[in-house]
Design an enzyme around this catalytic site. Sequence first.
Site, PDB file in Angstrom:
ATOM      1  N   ASN A  99       0.809  -1.226   0.000  1.00 14.04           N
ATOM      2  CA  ASN A  99       0.000   0.000   0.000  1.00 14.04           C
ATOM      3  C   ASN A  99       0.841   1.275   0.000  1.00 14.04           C
ATOM      4  OD1 ASN A  99      -2.643   1.514   0.567  1.00 14.04           O
ATOM      5  ND2 ASN A  99      -1.359   2.133   2.287  1.00 14.04           N
ATOM      6  N   ASP A 192      -8.254   5.799   0.341  1.00 13.50           N
ATOM      7  CA  ASP A 192      -7.097   5.331  -0.417  1.00 13.50           C
ATOM      8  C   ASP A 192      -5.822   5.647   0.373  1.00 13.50           C
ATOM      9  OD1 ASP A 192      -5.087   4.775  -2.234  1.00 13.50           O
ATOM     10  OD2 ASP A 192      -5.792   6.139  -3.781  1.00 13.50           O
ATOM     11  N   ASP A 229      -1.475  -6.822   3.576  1.00 12.74           N
ATOM     12  CA  ASP A 229      -1.682  -5.737   4.527  1.00 12.74           C
ATOM     13  C   ASP A 229      -2.553  -4.623   3.926  1.00 12.74           C
ATOM     14  OD1 ASP A 229      -0.891  -4.377   7.070  1.00 12.74           O
ATOM     15  OD2 ASP A 229      -0.039  -2.918   5.673  1.00 12.74           O
ATOM     16  N   HIS A 233      -7.343  -0.131   1.850  1.00 16.34           N
ATOM     17  CA  HIS A 233      -6.863   1.109   1.240  1.00 16.34           C
ATOM     18  C   HIS A 233      -6.306   0.889  -0.171  1.00 16.34           C
ATOM     19  CE1 HIS A 233      -7.250   2.572   5.353  1.00 16.34           C
ATOM     20  NE2 HIS A 233      -6.612   1.474   5.727  1.00 16.34           N
ATOM     21  N   GLU A 259      -6.190  -8.101   4.977  1.00 19.65           N
ATOM     22  CA  GLU A 259      -6.557  -7.388   6.198  1.00 19.65           C
ATOM     23  C   GLU A 259      -7.479  -6.232   5.812  1.00 19.65           C
ATOM     24  OE1 GLU A 259      -4.732  -4.399   9.557  1.00 19.65           O
ATOM     25  OE2 GLU A 259      -3.977  -4.496   7.513  1.00 19.65           O
TER      26      GLU A 259
END
Length: 488
Positions: A99, A192, A229, A233, A259
């Site tokens: 991310n 985001d 992870d 987002h 997640e």
Amino acid sequence: MIQFFHWYTPADGSLWKHTKEEAPRLAKLGLTAAWLPPASKAAGGGYSVGYDVYDLYDLGEFDQKGTIRTRYGTKEEYLSAVKALQKEGVQVIVDIILNHKAGGDETETMSAVKVDSEDRNRRISEPMDIEAYTLFNFPGRKNKYSDFIWTHPCFSGVDYNKRTGEKAIFKFLQQWGDDWEEMIDNEKGNYDYLMFNDVEFRNPAVREELNRWGKWYHEVVGFDGLRLDAVKHISPKFYNEWLVKLRQATGKELFAVGEYWAPGYLHLLLRYIQATEGNMSLFDSSLHHNLYNASKGGNNYDLRNILNDTLVSAMPDKAVTVVENHDTQPLQALEAPIEPWFKPLAYALILLRKDGYPCVFYPDLYGSIYKDKGRDGKEYEIFLNKVEGLEQLIQARSNYAYGVQRDYFDHGNCIGWTREGDYEHEGCAVVLSNGNNGNKKMEIGKRYAGKIFVDLLKKHPSEVTIDQNGFAEFFVQPGSVSVWIRKS
């Protein structure tokens, strides 16, 4: 599986060695997979838990961020731990952070707007030039494995303007769009942006590099599955491409769990699974929410509702069930620890039922002591004791949790179920109470007629005889759980 780390795992480089040493014990207990922490070098160097990822290709091999090893050890020790687990038949689940990136090597100047942190779609400044650490050229690695250099077009936003010293959320204005990527939920307008340098997945060069890295990582480590992870987002479109390409490149149906932490909002989990076309499972944050409330509510909580509005009930084949993790443990960001008295009951619920893929938390099996500051700024010392009976519950899953399941969720303070067993395994009967002494008449099957059952956990002293129709009255102590198996 077991989450074989927590937020306060010692930063002495010993975890990979510890993992290798414990591999035989994990297998003997009946654990079939181990989720290992992020193995890549992070901005915090040898002290970082790993989620402020810096260089995905540095697995503790290069002198970067003040250290060669990571918090957990060197690359060689990591690979040795992986092989030790797999030798014992324990699958390796690696933690992937795509991310964001942190700890950029140099600054660049780019055009950006400041946005409201509570509504990221609302601009609160005119376009301006800012300076941010968005250049990643990894001087310590010297282009080994990849010569890709991350620059500001690889990111969609940052949280720091070096030019002014201001901390805020800045959205870049660039060719991939002046807006954020579309997310599943409208939390904070658009969620985001999470932290650090937010990766811009609409940039095809970024996607190509991450596809190349995923293939490289599997070639080097040979992992069996992935924990992804912060998928909340990340646009589902990215993982629909990335996971498919990784599975095609490796020729393996690699397990993946994301997640998406949204306690009490089952509809968001279901929506994300639909958007990712079933390419990944999710942690059941809705079940954790219920377990937390039940542990706090004591005998005022209605146990008949414990599985209501959970992923494990709605879509069991996509649910990874947890009692605790590194984010919910005391003093952490999503702190919501299950009360100690309820943890054996919670583990019985995720380990001994037919639905869901249960995940055990390292401190619950090993215990832990650590210090950190709370939200009030004061320092606290936390003692996490081993969960009583957890080893027996894990082994009970391997030995007795098979066959037809019959549920008896018919009392607010006392529930139970039976597993009849199959051709190779005998079954068990489980009773939970969050109130007084409890008893439950349940059917376990005619195959056990005349057999005597005892409590595996030795919580209840009685011996129970199964009647000719396969029924018996099973007992439980106040605020406890009993697992009844045939007396050997």
